[in-house]
Scaffold this active site. Structure first.
Site, PDB file in Angstrom:
ATOM      1  N   LYS A 193      25.125   8.061  32.232  1.00  0.00           N
ATOM      2  CA  LYS A 193      25.488   6.851  32.994  1.00  0.00           C
ATOM      3  C   LYS A 193      24.448   6.564  34.066  1.00  0.00           C
ATOM      4  O   LYS A 193      24.727   6.518  35.262  1.00  0.00           O
ATOM      5  CB  LYS A 193      26.883   6.973  33.610  1.00  0.00           C
ATOM      6  N   PRO A 204      14.852   1.107  38.704  1.00  0.00           N
ATOM      7  CA  PRO A 204      14.259   1.076  37.359  1.00  0.00           C
ATOM      8  C   PRO A 204      13.202   2.165  37.126  1.00  0.00           C
ATOM      9  O   PRO A 204      13.134   2.733  36.029  1.00  0.00           O
ATOM     10  CB  PRO A 204      13.655  -0.329  37.270  1.00  0.00           C
ATOM     11  N   SER A 227      37.588   3.457  31.474  1.00  0.00           N
ATOM     12  CA  SER A 227      38.968   3.759  31.082  1.00  0.00           C
ATOM     13  C   SER A 227      39.819   4.277  32.237  1.00  0.00           C
ATOM     14  O   SER A 227      41.041   4.294  32.126  1.00  0.00           O
ATOM     15  CB  SER A 227      38.954   4.794  29.950  1.00  0.00           C
ATOM     16  N   GLN A 257      43.452  10.706  27.549  1.00  0.00           N
ATOM     17  CA  GLN A 257      43.604   9.661  28.572  1.00  0.00           C
ATOM     18  C   GLN A 257      44.671   8.621  28.208  1.00  0.00           C
ATOM     19  O   GLN A 257      44.915   7.688  28.969  1.00  0.00           O
ATOM     20  CB  GLN A 257      42.265   8.954  28.819  1.00  0.00           C
ATOM     21  N   GLY A 283      37.093  12.749  22.856  1.00  0.00           N
ATOM     22  CA  GLY A 283      36.642  14.057  23.327  1.00  0.00           C
ATOM     23  C   GLY A 283      37.689  15.121  23.113  1.00  0.00           C
ATOM     24  O   GLY A 283      37.916  15.585  21.985  1.00  0.00           O
TER      25      GLY A 283
HETATM   26  P1  BMP Z   1      38.197  12.506  26.487  1.00  0.00           P
HETATM   27  O1  BMP Z   1      38.506  11.868  25.116  1.00  0.00           O
HETATM   28  O2  BMP Z   1      38.194  13.985  26.443  1.00  0.00           O
HETATM   29  O3  BMP Z   1      39.038  11.935  27.574  1.00  0.00           O
HETATM   30  O4  BMP Z   1      36.679  12.147  26.811  1.00  0.00           O
HETATM   31  C1  BMP Z   1      36.246  10.845  27.039  1.00  0.00           C
HETATM   32  C2  BMP Z   1      34.742  10.785  27.153  1.00  0.00           C
HETATM   33  O5  BMP Z   1      34.357   9.440  27.355  1.00  0.00           O
HETATM   34  C3  BMP Z   1      34.162  11.579  28.312  1.00  0.00           C
HETATM   35  O6  BMP Z   1      32.907  12.089  27.870  1.00  0.00           O
HETATM   36  C4  BMP Z   1      33.919  10.556  29.404  1.00  0.00           C
HETATM   37  O7  BMP Z   1      32.781  10.848  30.168  1.00  0.00           O
HETATM   38  C5  BMP Z   1      33.653   9.286  28.588  1.00  0.00           C
HETATM   39  N1  BMP Z   1      34.073   8.038  29.242  1.00  0.00           N
HETATM   40  C6  BMP Z   1      35.377   7.793  29.579  1.00  0.00           C
HETATM   41  O8  BMP Z   1      36.263   8.636  29.387  1.00  0.00           O
HETATM   42  N2  BMP Z   1      35.701   6.581  30.144  1.00  0.00           N
HETATM   43  C7  BMP Z   1      34.792   5.624  30.386  1.00  0.00           C
HETATM   44  O9  BMP Z   1      35.148   4.564  30.873  1.00  0.00           O
HETATM   45  C8  BMP Z   1      33.451   5.872  30.058  1.00  0.00           C
HETATM   46  C9  BMP Z   1      33.105   7.084  29.458  1.00  0.00           C
HETATM   47  O10 BMP Z   1      31.859   7.308  29.112  1.00  0.00           O
END
Ligand code: BMP
Length: 225
Positions: A71, A76, A123, A184, A202
């Site tokens: 991220k 730049p 998210s 999540q 994940g």
């Molecule tokens: P998990 O399914 O275990 O919650 O993992 C989600 C992955 O997506 C993590 O690597 C997190 O950094 C990434 N992520 C996220 O959860 N929400 C976002 O808005 C952006 C992400 O990159």
């Protein structure tokens, strides 16, 4: 079986050897998923054990889609420098934060816009505080510069659908990548049904005792079952 529209997030939450952990999961799942996402947590765990990005690249060799998720959000010069270093290791897709502004400058400096994935909406709950207010600007920027993709949380079906319309109206090929499935709270395949291209998954898979079995279980949801 077709590959699932799943990009597996390789975030190691346990203390086991991170390279062996990656190797085990990739070997068990590489024919099932569309790709993998690697990020800061994995990089730190690798460093802690004395491994390099090159060791990791070795374990991922032959995988078509590897998304590097640091991220990036900096001036730049620094972002272009980081992409340069990562590119030397063979990495090709990079998640960047567009809120810094200046992404066009990155492209002017020679970064291939087709390697960039812009965060448009996240998210976690806090995403509504700032980022979500600009999701449309970020998707338009992705279209303007010809970015490869945007990230929009799987729990934001309205934003995913809005972004899909915008992308289709402009005839762009920008991909929508949606994290937030499983741990999540979003159900597998909901983001795809709203117009997403890939779901980033994940812990629901990597934290299960049998990641391959878990993916095969999920296949039903992605088939529309
Ligand atoms: P998990 O399914 O275990 O919650 O993992 C989600 C992955 O997506 C993590 O690597 C997190 O950094 C990434 N992520 C996220 O959860 N929400 C976002 O808005 C952006 C992400 O990159």
């Amino acid at each position: 079986m077709h590959r699932l529209p799943v990009i597996l997030a390789l975030d190691p939450f346990t203390n086991e050897d991170p390279l062996e952990w990656v190797d085990g999961i990739v070997e068990a799942t590489r024919d099932l998923v569309s790709g993998y996402k690697i990020g800061l947590l994995l990089a730190l765990r690798l460093l802690e054990k004395g491994y390099s990005l090159r060791d990791l690249a070795g374990k991922l060799s032959g995988v078509e889609l590897v998304v590097v998720d640091f991220k990036l959000a900096d001036i730049p010069d620094v972002v272009a420098g980081a992409i340069d270093v990562l590119g030397d290791h063979g990495y090709r897709k990079f998640i960047v934060h567009p809120f810094t502004g200046g992404l066009r400058e990155l492209v002017e400096r020679g970064v291939d816009p087709g390697d960039l994935i812009l965060v448009a909406s996240m998210s976690h709950r806090g995403s509504t505080e700032f980022i979500d207010k600009h999701w449309r600007d970020f998707v338009e920027l992705a279209l303007d510069i010809g970015a490869w993709g945007v990230v929009i949380g799987a729990n934001k079906p309205g934003i995913i659908a809005g972004a899909r319309r915008l992308i289709d109206e402009r005839g762009g090929g920008v991909k929508i990548l949606s994290p937030g499935v499983g741990v999540q709270g979003a159900e597998p395949s909901t983001a795809i049904k709203s117009g997403g291209d890939y779901e980033i998954v994940g812990r629901m898979v990597t934290g299960s005792s049998n990641p391959r079995e878990k993916l095969l279980e999920l296949a039903e949801a992605y088939r529309g079952g």
